[in-house]
Design a protein around this motif. Structure first.
Motif, PDB file in Angstrom:
ATOM      1  N   ASN A  69      -5.943   1.051  -7.132  1.00 14.40           N
ATOM      2  CA  ASN A  69      -6.325  -0.339  -6.881  1.00 14.40           C
ATOM      3  C   ASN A  69      -6.140  -1.199  -8.125  1.00 14.40           C
ATOM      4  O   ASN A  69      -5.731  -2.363  -8.040  1.00 14.40           O
TER       5      ASN A  69
ATOM      6  N   ASP B  89       0.810  -1.217   0.000  1.00 12.76           N
ATOM      7  CA  ASP B  89       0.000   0.000   0.000  1.00 12.76           C
ATOM      8  C   ASP B  89       0.844   1.268   0.000  1.00 12.76           C
ATOM      9  O   ASP B  89       0.304   2.371   0.085  1.00 12.76           O
TER      10      ASP B  89
ATOM     11  N   LEU C 146      -7.354  -5.054   6.676  1.00 10.13           N
ATOM     12  CA  LEU C 146      -8.333  -6.044   6.239  1.00 10.13           C
ATOM     13  C   LEU C 146      -8.323  -6.179   4.729  1.00 10.13           C
ATOM     14  O   LEU C 146      -8.381  -7.291   4.186  1.00 10.13           O
ATOM     15  N   GLN C 147      -8.235  -5.050   4.014  1.00 10.61           N
ATOM     16  CA  GLN C 147      -8.215  -5.103   2.551  1.00 10.61           C
ATOM     17  C   GLN C 147      -7.008  -5.877   2.042  1.00 10.61           C
ATOM     18  O   GLN C 147      -7.115  -6.693   1.130  1.00 10.61           O
ATOM     19  N   LEU C 148      -5.839  -5.617   2.629  1.00  7.82           N
ATOM     20  CA  LEU C 148      -4.650  -6.352   2.217  1.00  7.82           C
ATOM     21  C   LEU C 148      -4.798  -7.834   2.534  1.00  7.82           C
ATOM     22  O   LEU C 148      -4.356  -8.698   1.765  1.00  7.82           O
TER      23      LEU C 148
ATOM     24  N   LEU D 152      -7.617  -9.491   2.545  1.00 10.82           N
ATOM     25  CA  LEU D 152      -8.523 -10.036   1.533  1.00 10.82           C
ATOM     26  C   LEU D 152      -7.796 -10.273   0.218  1.00 10.82           C
ATOM     27  O   LEU D 152      -8.014 -11.287  -0.457  1.00 10.82           O
ATOM     28  N   TRP D 153      -6.915  -9.349  -0.151  1.00 16.05           N
ATOM     29  CA  TRP D 153      -6.153  -9.521  -1.386  1.00 16.05           C
ATOM     30  C   TRP D 153      -5.167 -10.685  -1.279  1.00 16.05           C
ATOM     31  O   TRP D 153      -4.951 -11.410  -2.248  1.00 16.05           O
TER      32      TRP D 153
ATOM     33  N   ARG E 267      -3.590  -4.325  -8.038  1.00 14.45           N
ATOM     34  CA  ARG E 267      -4.020  -5.677  -8.395  1.00 14.45           C
ATOM     35  C   ARG E 267      -3.120  -6.253  -9.493  1.00 14.45           C
ATOM     36  O   ARG E 267      -2.764  -7.438  -9.465  1.00 14.45           O
TER      37      ARG E 267
ATOM     38  N   GLU F  70      -7.282 -13.587  -1.983  1.00 13.13           N
ATOM     39  CA  GLU F  70      -7.749 -13.617  -3.370  1.00 13.13           C
ATOM     40  C   GLU F  70      -6.644 -14.041  -4.328  1.00 13.13           C
ATOM     41  O   GLU F  70      -6.901 -14.798  -5.282  1.00 13.13           O
TER      42      GLU F  70
ATOM     43  N   GLN G  99      -9.034  -0.782   8.217  1.00  9.97           N
ATOM     44  CA  GLN G  99      -9.627  -1.035   6.911  1.00  9.97           C
ATOM     45  C   GLN G  99      -8.571  -1.475   5.897  1.00  9.97           C
ATOM     46  O   GLN G  99      -8.787  -2.405   5.120  1.00  9.97           O
ATOM     47  N   MET G 100      -7.404  -0.804   5.920  1.00 11.98           N
ATOM     48  CA  MET G 100      -6.335  -1.170   4.995  1.00 11.98           C
ATOM     49  C   MET G 100      -5.789  -2.555   5.313  1.00 11.98           C
ATOM     50  O   MET G 100      -5.527  -3.355   4.415  1.00 11.98           O
TER      51      MET G 100
END
Length: 282
Positions: A199, A193, A230-232, A234-235, A203, A238, A227-228
């Protein structure tokens, strides 16, 4: 169990010696610490010897942070559990060292043309025997009063498009991953980040990193929003990358310290999930 897989010493742009760093980690009850200096492993021997001589409980992870090029973006790849004496890794380090030196000299020349003299010499003195980085230039420019803070120095002099900026010519991202793994290590995409990528481009970087054989990505650093993180996380799930964490420690500060606020979201598979040493501690 506290695990910190990203830290720096005076061997690159940290402000503590390897001995001081591991002692601080011990004081902060860090169980596993990776020293990951920029394009060098010079701090590892001293750190290991200090741990042995002082009978510290801390377990040292041999590491490095390799500076790479991806589509003209400077991307950092952390290697952990490396063999610091592996011939291919040593060769890469020598190449990177020369690139750093040439870039630093050119930065000094450009700043001199802007009537800011002897900045290369000042930065070199701060780096000592360590790998010279833009952080050394920033420290020196703050010291001589050119700008009041690191961010101001980078914004005005050392970032892309400004007086002291010199385009990088680092090793290719995929090649760095290959060398880290050839030396027995795991390759981690550092602080994804922090590259000012949209984004869409982030990706794309994650897809490229995974396709090149990358093992993991940093999900947790000491200073980031929930939030960041958690987003990382999730990525990482993924893109089928293991999750790592690290303070990216350089110096003692108010907001970032060894082991501070380091934990992974529950959805993540930690990079250390199958490390025998970690399992024995648990």
């Amino acid at each position: 169990m506290l695990i910190d897989l990203h830290s720096h010493t005076k061997a690159s742009d940290g402000q503590l010696t390897p001995s001081e760093l591991v002692q601080r980690a011990e004081n902060r009850q860090v169980h596993f610490l990776a020293i990951t200096d920029h394009d060098t492993v010079d701090g590892l021997v001293e750190a290991s010897q200090y741990i042995k001589d002082n009978n510290l409980k801390l377990q040292l992870i041999n590491g490095i942070e390799v500076t790479t090029n991806w589509l003209n973006h400077e991307i950092h790849v952390v290697g952990v559990n490396i063999d610091p004496e592996h011939p291919e890794l040593i060769k890469l380090i020598e190449i990177q060292k020369e690139k750093r030196e040439q870039r630093a000299m050119e930065m000094g020349r450009r700043l001199a043309k802007a009537n800011i003299e002897n900045v290369y010499e000042g930065a070199k003195a701060l780096a000592g025997d360590g790998a010279i980085t833009r952080a050394h230039f920033a420290r020196y420019l703050v010291e001589i009063g050119v700008a009041p803070t690191f961010p101001k120095v980078f914004d005005k002099y050392l970032s892309r498009g400004n007086t002291g900026y010199v385009p990088h010519d680092w090793v290719d991202l995929a090649h760095a991953i290959e060398i880290i793994q050839a030396s027995g290590g795991q390759a981690i995409l550092a602080h994804p980040d922090a590259y000012s990528l949209s984004n869409k481009w982030l990706r794309k970087l994650l897809i490229t990193f995974k396709a090149a054989g990358g093992d993991a990505m940093e999900v947790a650093i000491g200073q980031q929003s929930p939030q960041m993180r958690l987003q990382l996380g999730l990525w990482s799930k993924e893109y089928d990358l293991l999750a790592s964490q690290g303070s990216d420690f350089h110096f003692v500060g108010r907001w970032r310290d060894l082991g501070k606020s380091l934990f992974l979201p529950e959805i993540c598979q930690p990079i250390w999930h199958n490390w025998t040493a970690c399992q024995s501690v648990e």
